[in-house]
Design an enzyme around this catalytic site. Sequence first.
Site, PDB file in Angstrom:
ATOM      1  N   CYS A   1      -2.626   8.945   2.584  1.00  0.00           N
ATOM      2  CA  CYS A   1      -2.344   8.404   1.245  1.00  0.00           C
ATOM      3  C   CYS A   1      -3.496   8.684   0.292  1.00  0.00           C
ATOM      4  O   CYS A   1      -3.278   9.055  -0.852  1.00  0.00           O
ATOM      5  CB  CYS A   1      -2.051   6.913   1.325  1.00  0.00           C
ATOM      6  SG  CYS A   1      -3.331   5.985   2.155  1.00  0.00           S
TER       7      CYS A   1
ATOM      8  N   GLU B   1       0.890  -1.178   0.000  1.00  0.00           N
ATOM      9  CA  GLU B   1       0.000   0.000   0.000  1.00  0.00           C
ATOM     10  C   GLU B   1       0.915   1.211   0.000  1.00  0.00           C
ATOM     11  O   GLU B   1       1.453   1.587   1.035  1.00  0.00           O
ATOM     12  CB  GLU B   1      -0.862   0.009   1.269  1.00  0.00           C
ATOM     13  CG  GLU B   1      -1.774  -1.185   1.449  1.00  0.00           C
ATOM     14  CD  GLU B   1      -3.020  -1.108   0.592  1.00  0.00           C
ATOM     15  OE1 GLU B   1      -3.168  -0.149  -0.192  1.00  0.00           O
ATOM     16  OE2 GLU B   1      -3.840  -2.027   0.693  1.00  0.00           O
TER      17      GLU B   1
END
Length: 455
Positions: A262, A228
Site C-alpha cells: 500500500c 487502511e
Amino acid sequence: MAIATINPTTGETVETFEPLTDAAIETKLGLAQTAFKQYQRLPFEQRSIWMQKAADILERDREIYGKMMTLEMGKTLKSAIAEVEKCALVCRYYAKNAAQFMADVPASTDASSSFVRYQPLGVILAVMPWNFPFWQVFRFAAPTLMAGNVGLLKHASNVPQCALKIEEIFTEAGFPEGVFQTLLVGADKVGKIVADDRVKAATLTGSEPAGESLAAQAGKSLKKVVLELGGSDPFIVMSSADLPAALSTAVTSRMLNSGQTCVAAKRFILAEEIAEEFIAGFVEKFEQLKVGDPMLPETDIGPLATPAILKELDNQVQACIASGAKLLTGGRALSEKAGNFYLPTIVTDIPLKAAARQQEFFGPVALVFRVANIDEAIELANSTSFGLAATAWTTVSSESDRFMNELEAGAVFINGLVKSDPRLPFGGIKRSGYGRELSIQGIHEFVNIKTVWVK
Ligand code: NAP
C-alpha cells in the site's frame, strides 16, 4: 471467492478449506464474548508475558511461517522471513509499552481529582488482506490484545493457512481460549458479524470498495471503524537530491513485495533537471531485477498473488499505453512461466486525461512524471484521491518544510524509504482511509477514553 491455498508460482491448488457454518460462527462469537469478561481484568504483566512468548514463537519458527506466506501469496522467502521478524518486534513493542500507553492521564480541573482512563471495548473484528499476511494481523493484534480487547480475524480468502497458523501462535503463547480466533469465512459474512451486538468495533485493511462496504455496515449499527485502504504514493525527486540514494530507494520502494504494497512509491515525480539521468538509471535497475521462483534467494520479484490481480494490472498498463503514455520497459506478463509473473514496468508521458493518473497500480509498475518546479511537484503529488504516504528527496530545507506541510498524506518521509514502524503511527487521509495503527495512537483506537471526575 473460495477459501484456498493456490500457489501463485505454479497455479496449483494446494488445499481448499470449508468456510465456517453460521452455527460455528455463532459459537466463536460466544467464546470471544466469554473470554473478554475475564481477559479484560488481567494485569498488563500477564498479557505482556504471553505477548513476549508470541514473539519468541515467531522468531523460533520464522522459516516455517515465511515458507507458508511464500506458498500462499508469492512474496520472496527472504522478505517473508523478515516480515515474521517484524511481527515479533511489534509484539515486543506493545508488551513493553502498553501499560504506559494505557495508564491514567491526570487533568487539572475544578474536581479534587480528574483524569482520563483507557479501557478496552470488547470483541474487535479485523478484516485483513493477503499482501502482508502476518504483519497486517500482528500490527492489529499486538495493541488490541495488550489493551485488553479480544480479536476475531477474517483474513483474505487466499491465505487460509497463515490465518489458522496465527491463531495457533497466540494459543501456544498462552492467551486464553477465545482471546484471538480466526474465522474462515468469505467477505459475504462480514456484514452479519459486524452487526452482531457482541462485536464492538472493526478494522479493515484492503481496497476502497471493501472499506466502503464495511464502513456502511458498521455505520448501521453505529460502530467505530478503522480503515487502511489503498494508495498511490508520490516519490518526488528535486534537483538537489542525492540521486544514487534516491534511485536505489525508488526501486526498493516500488518493488517491495513484488509491487503489492500500500505504501509503495507508485508515482515518481522528477524535477526536469535530473529527470533524464534518473529515468536512465531507473530503467537500467528495473531491467536487472530477477523475476522468478520466490523461494530462491537470488529472486527479487515473485509472482503476483492471484491471476485476477495479474490481469487487472495488465489491463491498467495496456489502457495507460492506449491513452498515449510511453512504455519504457516491461509492459507484459511473463507468459512463458506458469505462475502470475509480471515484468517490472515503467511508463511515462501519461496524458492528463488518462485514468492511470488516478489509479493505484498494485504490482511492479512505476508511473514517471516530470515537473518544472516545487509548486508543480506538490500539485501533482496531491492530485489523486489517495492520501496514504509520500516521499520527497531534497537537500534544501525550505523545500523539505513545504513538503512536510503541503503534501496531503498520513505520512511524509524526507530522503528515506516509507515504511511502517511500531514506534510511529500509520494510516492515511482522503480515500486512503481513517484512523491509525501502531504507536500510542494505534492502541487508543479501540478503547473507551473515559473521563473520570471526583469531588
Ligand atoms: P480486498 O479485496 O479489499 O480484500 C481485503 C480484505 O477485505 C479481504 O479479507 C477480503 O476478503 C475482504 N473483503 C473484500 N470485499 C469485502 C467486502 N465487500 N466487505 C467486507 N470485506 C471484504 O483487498 P485486496 O485487493 O486483496 O488488497 C489490496 C488492497 O489493500 C490495495 O488497495 C492496498 O493498497 C490495500 N492495502 C492497504 C494497506 C494500508 O495499510 N493502508 C495495507 C495493505 C494493503 P476476501 O479475500 O474473502 O475477498
